[in-house]
Structures are given as C-alpha cells and as structure tokens.
Design an enzyme around this catalytic site. Sequence first.
Site, PDB file in Angstrom:
ATOM      1  N   GLU A   1       0.773  -1.350   0.175  1.00 34.79           N
ATOM      2  CA  GLU A   1       0.044  -0.025   0.030  1.00 34.79           C
ATOM      3  C   GLU A   1       0.934   1.219  -0.010  1.00 34.79           C
ATOM      4  OE1 GLU A   1      -3.093   0.623  -0.488  1.00 34.79           O
ATOM      5  OE2 GLU A   1      -3.618  -1.622  -0.474  1.00 34.79           O
TER       6      GLU A   1
ATOM      7  N   TYR B   1      -6.705   6.851   3.987  1.00 27.82           N
ATOM      8  CA  TYR B   1      -6.780   5.640   3.076  1.00 27.82           C
ATOM      9  C   TYR B   1      -6.151   4.696   3.480  1.00 27.82           C
ATOM     10  CZ  TYR B   1      -5.610   2.663  -0.926  1.00 27.82           C
ATOM     11  OH  TYR B   1      -5.514   1.546  -1.667  1.00 27.82           O
TER      12      TYR B   1
ATOM     13  N   ASP C   1      -9.614   5.408  -3.322  1.00 26.37           N
ATOM     14  CA  ASP C   1      -8.683   5.836  -4.238  1.00 26.37           C
ATOM     15  C   ASP C   1      -8.932   6.174  -5.301  1.00 26.37           C
ATOM     16  OD1 ASP C   1      -8.971   3.811  -5.679  1.00 26.37           O
ATOM     17  OD2 ASP C   1      -7.061   2.793  -5.420  1.00 26.37           O
TER      18      ASP C   1
END
Length: 374
Positions: free
Chosen positions: A44, A127, A145
């Site tokens: 990520e 996020y 996203d």
Amino acid sequence: MKIATPSKAVTARLHQDLLGWFAAAARPLPWREGYLPYHVWVSEIMLQQTQMERGVTYFRRWIKRFPNIATLAAASEEEVLKEWEGLGYYSRARNLHAAAQCMVRDFAGQLPDSLPELLKLPGVGKYTARAIASIAFQQDYPVVDGNVERLFARLFAIDEPVKSPAAQSTIWALAEALLPSGQARQWNQALMEFGALLCGRAAPCCNLCPVTDLCESFQTGTAAMRPVTGEAQKGIVVNFVVAVIVAEQRIYVQQRPAGVRWASLWEFPGGHLEDGAPPAEAVIRAVQEETQFVIETQIPLPVVRHAYTKYRATLYPFLCHLPSPILPTLHTAQNYRWLPLPDLERLAFSAGHRQIISRLSKVSDLNRIAGLPE
Ligand code: SF4
C-alpha cells in the site's frame, strides 16, 4: 448535488457482478498470496504514486531484502533508501522504516490491527489505514482511492470535481453504503481493480463491463466527461546546474542533510540556475559556494529532465576537473566521499542524479574527458 443511496436491488447487483468479475480477473499480485499484514502494508505504501508493474518489481526486491518487520526495523536508513532508490517520494521509505521501529518497540514487532493504532503509524493516513484494516485484517472499512473515485463518478454521474469536499463526501458515503458486510477484503480490491483495469483513466472498456445497465454515465453517453477533475495543475519549472567533479579518478559526492527534501540521499554538488544565467558560469559559482572547490574544466553532459511532486526540473550537468589536490577540510557538506564511478552504485541518489550517473557510465575514461593527463 445529492446522490441517492443505491437501492437494495442495485447494491445486490453491484456486489454480485463486481465480486464475480474480481474473482475471475484479479491480477496475481505477490501480496495477495496469503495477505500477510506486512506485505499488504508495504504494498500500500509502495503503490502510492507508483505504477503497478514498477511497484511489483520493487516489492519483490524489498521483501527479499527485508522479509519482515524486524529486519526492516534493524536496517540502517541508508540501506532502506538504497532499496527505495528510483521510486521517488522518499518520505514513504523513511516512514516505513520509522513505522517498523515503532512496531518493534510498541507492538511486539507486529502490525497493529486496529484502525486507531494504524492511524498513529508514520505514513499511514485515512486511505492506507482502511486499506490495511480491510485487506489484511478483513475488517469492514470502505476505501476510496483514485480508481474508486473515477468508478463512482461514472457509475453515479457525480459532476463536482472529484477532489472537491462535496464530491469526496458523496463518494465516501456511497463507499460506506455499498460495503458488503464481511467481504471488505474482496470488495475493496474489486472496486480498485475494476477502476484500474476496466473503468480506466484514458478510456473505459464499457464493452467488457458487466454493469453497463447500472452505469448512469454509460446510459447517457457521458462516460468520457467523468470524472470531472477541475483545472489541471501546471508544474513549477525549476532549473539546476550540477557538477560531477573528478579528481584522481574519483568522483566527489555529498550526502544531503536531515530536514530537507531527499534527506540522506547522495548527490553531486550544484545549485539553482537563475533565469537567463549561462549554466557553464553558474556551475562554477554554485560549486565554489557549496564546496569551496575551484573547478576549471567543465564539459557539458546531456541535460536531464525529471518531474517530482509539483516540480518539473531540468538539470544541466557538467563534468568538472579539480586541478588542485583534494583538500577535504575545505568543503562544507557534513558527509562526503570521493569514489570511483562503479562505487556510486552502492549509494542512494534521487532519480535526477541517478540519470546523470547512468550517462556517466557510458563515458569510458572520465579522467580523459575531464581534461586530466592520461
Ligand atoms: S459502463 Fe463503462 S463507464 Fe460505466 S462503470 Fe462500466 S466501464 Fe465504467
């Protein structure tokens, strides 16, 4: 503009078709083999501002070098930056390193599984914390996203600029409302993957889409008009002169200090090039101010252009000869080295300076080029 919450029937169809599509089309990415929390977290962070193919290459290399949180925490900052070299946005690497040390210290070397604790880790924002909680720990949190923003903007005909507070609040509300209980891992990835592969930025592949009948943009022929992005930001143009200083078959490099952009990375000396200033003169001045070296021969190397954050930079590199003996006490950088060209491979440089090195590698005899006696 208020968007109605999708009906139960529409929600059920989206679940069925998008989860079904993901089950068949999901890319076999390395962090999807077992969904280890460490792997999910690294992926990520790495994929922020990085293309997937490049991200996968770096991810494999990273996991080989730092197979777990403990090895990452124990590495030096220099080793971490070296593994990250070329990916840009180096604060991501520093945050991974700092977060790993925090986990060793406070969480018995494990990634915490609660959202509030994830949010306390360096480099983990709204996020990323939700992506880790849902994908690694299968907790029911939605994620949004750029891919999800684009997909929702088209599916639900959102006409405000997607980054505006109004559109963000609509998109997050839709993401909350649509999240299927107990399936956040698959659902969140399905939305992001669908946005990346089918409902893409350039042209959506509507002919392959299983939900055209639910897509308001498709139904009205307006898919190409969304997402609305607002005015495109122009990059800020910056110019630099850079000196590759050669003396006694070695090249001078210095380490950037803490607290500045690209802190701890290595670089060649140089400075800003003012508008209209001749680069060949500016490089002499910049080197003298920064290192106190008085360089003589300057041979222009190919110009390097690269972009970072909001800047579009042009580097004017010069190969320079230092005629007087190397006097380390005269330079002002805190940490510096004189190294033969092959040894520069061991250090981490920003992308622009790495491009200069790759061009130097094609110069067969640096001393001769720099005007030194052979
Ligand atoms: S129909 Fe086209 S625009 Fe609409 S969601 Fe599918 S791929 Fe995207």
